[in-house]
Design a protein around this motif. Structure first.
Motif, PDB file in Angstrom:
ATOM      1  N   THR A  15       0.831  -1.208   0.000  1.00 17.29           N
ATOM      2  CA  THR A  15       0.000   0.000   0.000  1.00 17.29           C
ATOM      3  C   THR A  15       0.866   1.258   0.000  1.00 17.29           C
ATOM      4  O   THR A  15       0.605   2.211  -0.738  1.00 17.29           O
ATOM      5  CB  THR A  15      -0.923  -0.002   1.226  1.00 17.29           C
ATOM      6  N   SER A  16       1.913   1.276   0.830  1.00 17.91           N
ATOM      7  CA  SER A  16       2.792   2.444   0.892  1.00 17.91           C
ATOM      8  C   SER A  16       3.492   2.681  -0.439  1.00 17.91           C
ATOM      9  O   SER A  16       3.528   3.809  -0.950  1.00 17.91           O
ATOM     10  CB  SER A  16       3.842   2.267   2.000  1.00 17.91           C
ATOM     11  N   LEU A 230      19.375  -5.933   6.841  1.00 21.74           N
ATOM     12  CA  LEU A 230      19.321  -5.738   8.288  1.00 21.74           C
ATOM     13  C   LEU A 230      18.377  -4.606   8.667  1.00 21.74           C
ATOM     14  O   LEU A 230      17.781  -4.627   9.753  1.00 21.74           O
ATOM     15  CB  LEU A 230      20.727  -5.457   8.830  1.00 21.74           C
ATOM     16  N   MET A 231      18.214  -3.613   7.805  1.00 23.50           N
ATOM     17  CA  MET A 231      17.296  -2.515   8.106  1.00 23.50           C
ATOM     18  C   MET A 231      15.841  -2.979   8.161  1.00 23.50           C
ATOM     19  O   MET A 231      14.994  -2.302   8.731  1.00 23.50           O
ATOM     20  CB  MET A 231      17.464  -1.387   7.090  1.00 23.50           C
ATOM     21  N   ALA A 232      15.563  -4.146   7.592  1.00 23.74           N
ATOM     22  CA  ALA A 232      14.214  -4.704   7.710  1.00 23.74           C
ATOM     23  C   ALA A 232      13.934  -5.199   9.123  1.00 23.74           C
ATOM     24  O   ALA A 232      12.796  -5.552   9.438  1.00 23.74           O
ATOM     25  CB  ALA A 232      14.025  -5.844   6.708  1.00 23.74           C
ATOM     26  N   LYS A 237       9.404   4.045   9.994  1.00 27.61           N
ATOM     27  CA  LYS A 237       8.069   4.282   9.438  1.00 27.61           C
ATOM     28  C   LYS A 237       7.841   3.572   8.108  1.00 27.61           C
ATOM     29  O   LYS A 237       6.708   3.385   7.693  1.00 27.61           O
ATOM     30  CB  LYS A 237       7.835   5.782   9.274  1.00 27.61           C
ATOM     31  N   HIS A 238       8.917   3.166   7.423  1.00 25.58           N
ATOM     32  CA  HIS A 238       8.738   2.503   6.134  1.00 25.58           C
ATOM     33  C   HIS A 238       9.234   1.058   6.162  1.00 25.58           C
ATOM     34  O   HIS A 238       9.500   0.483   5.115  1.00 25.58           O
ATOM     35  CB  HIS A 238       9.486   3.265   5.034  1.00 25.58           C
ATOM     36  N   PRO A 602      10.484   3.506  20.412  1.00 27.17           N
ATOM     37  CA  PRO A 602      11.247   4.555  19.740  1.00 27.17           C
ATOM     38  C   PRO A 602      11.436   4.264  18.263  1.00 27.17           C
ATOM     39  O   PRO A 602      11.938   3.218  17.894  1.00 27.17           O
ATOM     40  CB  PRO A 602      12.593   4.520  20.464  1.00 27.17           C
ATOM     41  N   THR A 603      11.016   5.204  17.419  1.00 23.37           N
ATOM     42  CA  THR A 603      11.290   5.126  15.993  1.00 23.37           C
ATOM     43  C   THR A 603      12.692   5.659  15.765  1.00 23.37           C
ATOM     44  O   THR A 603      13.061   6.695  16.285  1.00 23.37           O
ATOM     45  CB  THR A 603      10.269   5.949  15.197  1.00 23.37           C
ATOM     46  N   HIS A 604      13.471   4.967  14.977  1.00 22.02           N
ATOM     47  CA  HIS A 604      14.882   5.285  14.836  1.00 22.02           C
ATOM     48  C   HIS A 604      15.296   4.954  13.423  1.00 22.02           C
ATOM     49  O   HIS A 604      14.934   3.911  12.897  1.00 22.02           O
ATOM     50  CB  HIS A 604      15.684   4.453  15.839  1.00 22.02           C
TER      51      HIS A 604
END
Length: 618
Positions: A15-16, A230-232, A237-238, A602-604
């Motif tokens: 969707t994004s 690794l970022m997954a 937010k994405h 915390p979003t980081h």
């Protein structure tokens, strides 16, 4: 009705991405207020097709014959034969762990397995893709070459994304030099990190940042740094777009043995989510401690919905191949090629103050020597001293001298890499000697010589490093065409360790080495090697790894007073890195947890690598 969590995650990512594509005025120009909705709806369908075509998201369609010979037009090595023999398990979600020495062809074996898995899914409406995650830019570039070579036989026009910060310069140079025979598509360049965080916060800049830096993972086929995977595992937010990009792929992750605790914890979290989504993952490593291999299997299978009951004893034979599915786990030994069969590596030592004279004397009769230092300052100092010493030699005895470190700017570093690849890379024919190989040469560098480049030297000099790093470095000794060595005085496989001062209280290493490798790991390694004259590969490799990284490591010799303190420091580092990861990583897959909770504060933006440098196993 409760919707499956995996479906929700994939749908959120889709969707994004769809919203951003639809919001791009390049794809869908503004038509004004006075527009007929019926006519516009018909036009939009065509625009949507064009928008997807512009993104270059063409599916990978492997040929009917996905055998190794058909894909690469070369004879498979034993490791590649063993992986190809697992085709019967690759038609369902599978975790494959391949542990084998440097030079056995693990990359191509993984690509063949990925092609088999994609081919097995070819009957589905949407085919699977591939992402090859490498630890460095240089290894990403090499994986890109291998993927392009594989595709030349059946789908040469398929766009392959290269995802790292200097991909543009690499692809431009590739196109200029025509290194590969395939069409190079510079449009497929993506960075692997967010650049210029700060001022732009609008929705427009957000969308632009995504499509210039992050869209590559949505493409069907790509290679790049492991950070993309690794970022997954980081709350952001994405993150669902990134997970959605991985969910339709076979994921290959190279050199898993080099991950420190921080990166390993992120990998574990990603594996849990990939298991939930039924994603097949192929892990490549020189070798892993038993407990780490067990952790990787358990994490992925738990995500798949298979609870582990206790631990499974793994065989100690090496090299080995492990596969795990929903119903089975099996580990079995595999053979090696003549290159790595019965390699007896002589161990020697040379003091820092004697190193330059030793190098000059060693190559007077001819030969190529690599020097791997753990610190850039040491590499630069050795290079400077060698320059002065070489100037004093007669012109006919002067060796070529090269220097390469990870701190070089992208363009000059790429130029050096290409020069090294031409002189010390693999020859065109298997077993032959590289015709461009110089008579005399010395290459001075840092860890970039350890794993990033497929190079071959007659002798290796190395600072003391953890045993897995030394094993990787040993793989650079007489790697190509061993039967064609020109210099009888260099035929013996030799690893020379420098920079170690032996004392009754323990080894003294160059200043700041502890900032690169934990002292416990270098001390354990020295405790194993200090009285040895040889290392036999592959038979001794697995045991050496267990003694440094296993649950019951080697005991320090009497008198090494700081050994216990070093072990405690290593445990604290593991604990601190694990705590750092817990602050930013996604929670474990839980069907009772809402999507909002998964990305709650915390979003980081997250860092995928620890600040403490490479890389202790855990």
């Amino acid at each position: 009705m409760q919707i499956d969590l995996g479906l929700l995650v994939a749908l959120s990512g889709l969707t994004s991405a769809s919203d951003w594509i639809a919001s791009d005025t390049v794809n869908f120009p503004y038509k004004g207020a006075a527009v007929d909705l019926g006519t516009y709806a018909a036009q939009v369908r065509n625009l949507a097709v064009t928008a997807v075509e512009r993104a270059g998201w063409t599916s990978w369609r492997p040929p009917e014959d996905v055998s190794f010979r058909a894909l690469f037009n070369e004879e498979p090595r034993p490791v590649q034969v063993a992986v190809e023999g697992l085709s019967h398990v690759l038609d369902s979600p599978t975790l494959l762990i391949l542990e084998a020495p440097t030079g056995e062809g693990k990359t191509k074996a993984a690509l063949q397995a990925a092609a088999q898995a994609v081919r097995s899914a070819a009957g589905t409406e949407d085919g699977l893709g591939l992402y090859f995650a490498a630890p460095t830019k240089a290894t990403s570039n090499q994986a890109y070459r291998d993927i392009r070579k594989m595709l030349e036989s059946h789908q040469p026009d398929l766009a392959v994304r290269l995802l790292h910060g200097s991909a543009g310069e690499f692809l431009a140079a590739q196109a200029l030099n025509q290194v590969t025979g395939a069409a190079i598509q510079p449009v497929c360049v993506n960075a692997d990190e967010d650049e210029g965080e700060g001022e732009e916060t609008s929705a427009q800049s957000d969308a632009r940042e995504w499509f210039t830096h992050k869209k590559g993972l949505l493409a069907p086929v790509g290679a790049g740094t492991v950070d993309q995977v690794l970022m997954a595992g980081i709350r952001s937010k994405h993150v669902f777009v990134r997970i959605a990009g991985l969910s339709g792929k076979i994921i290959v992750i190279d050199e898993v043995h080099a991950f420190d605790t921080y990166m390993s914890r992120l990998l574990d979290r990603v594996l849990g989510w990939m298991g939930l989504l039924g994603v097949s993952v192929i892990l490549l490593s020189a070798t892993l401690p038993t407990h780490r291999r067990t952790q990787l299997i358990s994490t992925w299978r738990t995500g798949l919905g298979r609870e582990e009951s206790g631990t499974r004893e793994q065989i100690s034979a090496y090299p080995r191949l492990t596969y795990a599915t929903a119903d089975n786990i099996e580990t079995f030994p595999i053979a090696v090629s003549d290159l790595n069969a019965n390699r007896l590596m002589k161990l020697d030592n040379v003091a820092d103050e004697e190193l330059v004279d030793w190098l000059i004397s060693r190559i007077r009769k001819g030969g190529c020597v690599a020097v791997v230092h753990n610190l850039v300052r040491r590499a630069e100092a050795t290079h400077t001293h060698l320059l002065a010493a070489i100037e004093k030699l007669p012109a006919e005895e002067r060796p070529e001298l090269f220097a390469i470190t990870g701190q070089m700017a992208d363009k000059p570093r790429y130029e050096v890499e290409e020069a090294l690849r031409k002189r010390f890379g693999p020859p065109e024919e298997e077993g032959a000697r590289n015709p461009h190989r110089p008579v005399r040469a010395i290459v001075v560098g840092t860890q970039v010589l350890e794993s990033s480049l497929d190079l071959d030297f007659d002798v290796l000099v190395s600072d003391l490093a953890p045993i897995d790093s030394l094993i990787q470095r040993m793989g650079r000794v007489q790697r190509h065409g061993r039967v064609h060595r020109r210099f009888p005085h260099l035929t013996e496989l030799t690893l020379v360790i420098t920079g170690v001062t032996e004392t009754a209280k323990g080894p003294v290493l160059p200043p700041y080495t502890g900032a690169v490798y934990p002292r416990a790991l270098t001390w354990r390694t020295w405790a194993l090697l200090k009285d040895r004259t040889h290392i036999h590969s592959p038979t001794e490799v697995s045991d050496l790894i267990e003694q440094v990284y296993g649950t019951s490591p080697v005991a320090y010799p009497p008198g090494w007073k700081d050994g216990e303190a070093a072990d405690e420091q290593l445990l604290r580092k593991h604990d601190n890195q694990s705590a750092d990861v817990r602050l930013i990583c996604l929670p474990l897959p839980d069907p009772d947890r809402s999507l909002r909770d998964i990305t709650a504060q915390p979003t980081h933006s997250g860092k995928t690598r620890s600040r403490s440098g490479p890389h202790e196993r855990n």
